[in-house]
Design an enzyme around this catalytic site. Structure first.
Site, short mmCIF file in Angstrom:
data_model
loop_
_atom_site.label_atom_id
_atom_site.label_comp_id
_atom_site.label_asym_id
_atom_site.label_seq_id
_atom_site.Cartn_x
_atom_site.Cartn_y
_atom_site.Cartn_z
N PHE A 160 1.04 -1.32 -0.01
CA PHE A 160 -0.21 -0.05 0.02
C PHE A 160 0.80 1.31 -0.01
O PHE A 160 0.36 2.33 -0.25
CB PHE A 160 -1.06 0.03 1.34
CG PHE A 160 -0.33 0.39 2.41
CD1 PHE A 160 0.02 1.90 2.94
CD2 PHE A 160 0.37 -0.56 3.36
CE1 PHE A 160 0.54 2.40 3.94
CE2 PHE A 160 1.14 -0.06 4.35
CZ PHE A 160 1.08 1.37 4.84
N LYS A 184 -1.22 -7.35 -9.27
CA LYS A 184 -2.35 -7.36 -8.25
C LYS A 184 -1.84 -6.26 -7.20
O LYS A 184 -1.07 -6.23 -6.37
CB LYS A 184 -2.23 -8.85 -7.54
CG LYS A 184 -3.30 -9.45 -6.70
CD LYS A 184 -3.80 -8.36 -5.69
CE LYS A 184 -3.21 -8.55 -4.42
NZ LYS A 184 -3.43 -7.45 -3.34
N GLU A 187 -4.82 -3.96 -1.97
CA GLU A 187 -6.43 -3.75 -1.90
C GLU A 187 -6.82 -2.47 -1.06
O GLU A 187 -7.90 -2.19 -1.23
CB GLU A 187 -6.94 -4.77 -1.21
CG GLU A 187 -6.76 -5.38 0.30
CD GLU A 187 -5.34 -6.01 0.22
OE1 GLU A 187 -4.44 -5.64 -0.75
OE2 GLU A 187 -5.03 -6.61 1.11
N SER A 237 5.44 -6.79 3.41
CA SER A 237 6.10 -7.13 4.55
C SER A 237 6.80 -8.66 4.40
O SER A 237 6.73 -9.41 3.65
CB SER A 237 4.98 -7.33 5.51
OG SER A 237 4.03 -8.65 5.08
N CYS A 292 9.38 1.88 3.21
CA CYS A 292 10.14 0.86 3.61
C CYS A 292 11.56 1.14 3.69
O CYS A 292 12.45 0.57 4.51
CB CYS A 292 10.21 -0.24 2.48
SG CYS A 292 10.73 0.54 0.86
N GLU A 392 8.97 -4.07 12.89
CA GLU A 392 8.94 -2.75 12.00
C GLU A 392 7.50 -2.28 12.42
O GLU A 392 6.37 -2.70 12.19
CB GLU A 392 8.66 -3.37 10.49
CG GLU A 392 8.76 -2.13 9.59
CD GLU A 392 8.64 -2.83 8.24
OE1 GLU A 392 7.86 -3.80 7.93
OE2 GLU A 392 9.10 -1.96 7.17
P1 NAD Z 1 1.58 -6.48 2.81
O1 NAD Z 1 2.86 -7.67 3.13
O2 NAD Z 1 0.57 -6.69 4.03
O3 NAD Z 1 0.98 -6.55 1.68
C1 NAD Z 1 1.52 -6.74 0.46
C2 NAD Z 1 0.63 -7.52 -0.65
O4 NAD Z 1 0.64 -8.64 -0.12
C3 NAD Z 1 -0.62 -6.86 -0.76
O5 NAD Z 1 -0.80 -6.74 -2.28
C4 NAD Z 1 -1.68 -7.51 0.02
O6 NAD Z 1 -2.77 -7.85 -0.89
C5 NAD Z 1 -0.88 -8.99 -0.14
N1 NAD Z 1 -1.20 -10.08 0.98
C6 NAD Z 1 -1.60 -9.50 2.27
N2 NAD Z 1 -1.84 -10.40 3.15
C7 NAD Z 1 -1.55 -11.60 2.54
C8 NAD Z 1 -1.46 -12.95 2.94
N3 NAD Z 1 -1.68 -13.13 3.99
N4 NAD Z 1 -0.96 -13.71 1.79
C9 NAD Z 1 -0.88 -13.21 0.62
N5 NAD Z 1 -0.76 -12.04 -0.02
C10 NAD Z 1 -1.21 -11.14 0.87
O7 NAD Z 1 2.50 -5.22 3.05
P2 NAD Z 1 1.70 -3.75 3.02
O8 NAD Z 1 1.24 -3.68 4.51
O9 NAD Z 1 0.69 -3.48 1.99
O10 NAD Z 1 3.24 -2.79 2.93
C11 NAD Z 1 3.98 -2.61 3.98
C12 NAD Z 1 5.34 -3.38 3.72
O11 NAD Z 1 5.64 -3.21 2.77
C13 NAD Z 1 6.18 -3.27 4.88
O12 NAD Z 1 6.82 -4.07 5.64
C14 NAD Z 1 7.36 -2.60 4.14
O13 NAD Z 1 8.47 -2.32 4.72
C15 NAD Z 1 7.31 -3.32 3.01
N6 NAD Z 1 7.80 -2.63 1.56
C16 NAD Z 1 9.18 -3.08 1.36
C17 NAD Z 1 9.75 -2.51 0.36
C18 NAD Z 1 10.99 -2.97 -0.43
O14 NAD Z 1 11.23 -2.55 -1.31
N7 NAD Z 1 11.81 -3.72 0.66
C19 NAD Z 1 9.07 -1.45 -0.44
C20 NAD Z 1 7.89 -1.01 0.00
C21 NAD Z 1 7.11 -1.72 1.25
#
Ligand code: NAD
Length: 508
Positions: A160, A184, A187, A237, A292, A392
């Site tokens: 997000f 994808k 959401e 994450s 991030c 985090e």
């Molecule tokens: P998230 O892991 O909750 O969601 C990421 C994606 O995974 C979304 O599209 C979501 O729909 C999907 N998802 C969520 N739960 C899931 C599950 N149980 N099984 C399968 N898919 C699932 O992450 P977020 O909260 O949207 O974003 C923040 C996180 O992203 C932070 O941890 C941040 O550090 C990380 N991030 C990392 C980078 C990088 O390049 N290392 C860049 C941006 C964000």
């Protein structure tokens, strides 16, 4: 602000799927509201696509691959050139939608789009990036050369926090290499991503080359196990990224998983004090700490521990308000759930004995009483076993630790399980050189608080922040989205000498 406009310029009530060049309404029964985090206004609803819809998107991508893979390089490059021009033209409009659904300030939303735009610009030079290699006369009259061919249907799953930049890390490079794509988006805030996809269609991306499905775990798992998807790029994450990496790898896919972070800024006492304090505060609290690459830990070395009051003073001056209001420094966090989690972690820091120097919990924003606001929060006296250090937080919370030497600081950073980004603040070249050499972190800044590399390098990461060898964008992603084939060739003239039968492995 007004509700965002959908493809076709009608008011969006439901985010659409993009399958085979058509925007379609999902037939699912499962929907989620997309909510403005400053007001709780429902901007639109997003479907959780059915397995059949995901299948249809992958099938469209599979069909489109047959012709797209042979589309001339110049034609693919020109689409990217058009796309970058369209993104520039529509930046302000997309930034408004992005700020409304995500919460970040308008200036930061434009930055989010710009960092993605740079990848599109780079994609426009794929002609040289995707070149193979050639060696003449590897044996008598024999040449060897490599082809970098597209691999097929690829997929991207995005978080997000950067709804423009991260989708743009993925689909432009994948499709410009000759692949087709299923995206994808998060959401929580897919509307600005959809506007970018709409521009990609306008730029000339053919039907089926780029498809969009929405959803959560179920849709992601369907993508990870789908037999016709060859490669998956995930950003999110560590917990979800590890799951995606394992599941998709078990199903034979290439995967890159860019994951969570706990980014340390190491401050040496010889650093420029004002510049360092400004950099720390901007990187810790900008985007409400939801980057991030946000600085979430400051390690104050030796006499730099005396700078804590300066950090507190600068942080306390930041203006907390809705992202669309002028002069805002810190917008809301993305959801009520995210706010509760941040507040819970602040609570844990107090219980575990850290000193709360600045408390952002009670912040009130006139006119936006329902917003998910947390003000800049600063802890000192933090120890490495405390949850505010191990987790985090992904909110506007900076924790500080104190050590006596650079060696101790390096050991501390390297002992943390995450390895996304770090910064060293110093005037000493020798200290900087030692730090960059010994630190086990993907992205290192020297007097740069958020060292996200530009797209002709690649985004990197280490240990708990990344799985997979190759990063998104840059040269590495061209490798990720292509398959190398070597061709060893000999051509005979009609009058060539008959060599006889050769039963050895050697080339003559
Ligand atoms: P998230 O892991 O909750 O969601 C990421 C994606 O995974 C979304 O599209 C979501 O729909 C999907 N998802 C969520 N739960 C899931 C599950 N149980 N099984 C399968 N898919 C699932 O992450 P977020 O909260 O949207 O974003 C923040 C996180 O992203 C932070 O941890 C941040 O550090 C990380 N991030 C990392 C980078 C990088 O390049 N290392 C860049 C941006 C964000």
């Amino acid at each position: 602000m007004n509700a965002p406009q959908s493809p076709g310029n009608t008011k969006v009530e439901q985010a659409k799927l993009l399958i085979d060049g058509q925007w379609v309404e999902s037939k699912t029964n499962e929907w989620r509201d997309i909510v403005n985090p400053a007001t709780q206004e429902v901007l639109a609803r997003v479907p959780f696509a059915t397995a059949e819809e995901v299948d249809a998107a992958v099938a469209a991508a599979q069909r489109a691959f047959k012709t797209w893979r042979d589309t001339p390089i110049g034609a693919r490059m020109r689409i990217m050139l058009k796309l970058q021009a369209l993104i520039r033209e529509h930046t302000k409009r997309i930034a408004q939608v992005l700020s409304a659904e995500q919460g970040k300030t308008l200036a930061d939303a434009e930055g989010d789009i710009f960092r993605g735009l740079e990848v599109v610009e780079h994609a426009a030079s794929i002609g040289t990036l995707q070149m193979g290699e050639f060696a003449e006369n590897v044996a008598g009259g024999v040449d060897t050369y490599t082809l970098r061919q597209p691999i097929g249907v690829c997929a991207g799953i995005t978080p997000f926090n950067f709804p423009a930049m991260i989708p743009l890390w993925m689909f432009p490079m994948a499709i410009v290499c000759g692949n087709t794509f299923v995206l994808k988006p998060s959401e929580q805030d897919p509307l600005s991503t959809l506007l970018l996809v709409e521009l990609a269609l306008e730029a000339g991306v053919p039907a089926g080359v780029l498809n969009v499905v929405h959803g959560g775990k179920q849709v992601v798992d369907t993508i990870c196990t789908h037999p016709d998807i060859k490669a998956i790029s995930f950003v999110g994450s560590t917990e979800v990224g590890t799951h995606v990496y394992n599941l998709a790898s078990q199903h034979g896919k290439r995967v890159q998983s860019m994951m969570g972070a706990k980014n340390h800024a190491v401050v040496l006492p010889d650093a420029n004090r004002t510049q360092t304090v400004n950099a720390l505060v901007g990187a810790a609290f900008g985007a409400a700490g939801q980057r991030c690459m946000a600085t979430s830990v400051a390690v104050l070395v030796g006499k730099a521990r005396e700078w804590l009051p300066d950090i507190k003073d600068a942080a306390s001056k930041l203006k907390v308000n809705a992202g669309c209001e002028p002069g805002t420094d810190v917008g809301p966090v993305v959801s009520k759930r995210a706010k509760e989690r941040v507040l819970g972690l602040i609570e844990s820091g107090i219980k575990e004995g850290a000193t709360l120097e600045l408390d952002g919990r009670g912040v009130k924003v006139p006119g936006y009483e329902q917003g998910n606001f947390v003000g800049p929060t600063l802890f000192s006296g933090v120890r490495t076993e405390m949850q505010v250090y191990t987790q985090e937080i992904f909110g506007p919370v900076l924790v500080t630790l104190e050590v006596d030497t650079l060696d101790e600081a390096i050991a501390l950073v390297n002992a943390n399980p995450f390895g996304n980004g770090t910064g060293l603040f110093t005037q000493s070249g020798a200290a900087a050189r030692k730090f960059q050499s010994e630190i086990d972190i993907g992205q290192v800044g020297i007097n740069i608080p958020i060292p996200v590399p530009v797209p002709f390098f690649s985004f990197t990461g280490s240990r708990g922040s990344k799985l997979g060898d190759l990063g998104p964008y840059g040269k590495q992603v061209v490798q990720f989205y292509t398959q190398t084939k070597t061709v060893t060739a000999r051509w005979f003239d009609d009058d060539s000498v008959n060599d006889g039968v050769n039963t050895t492995i050697s080339l003559r």
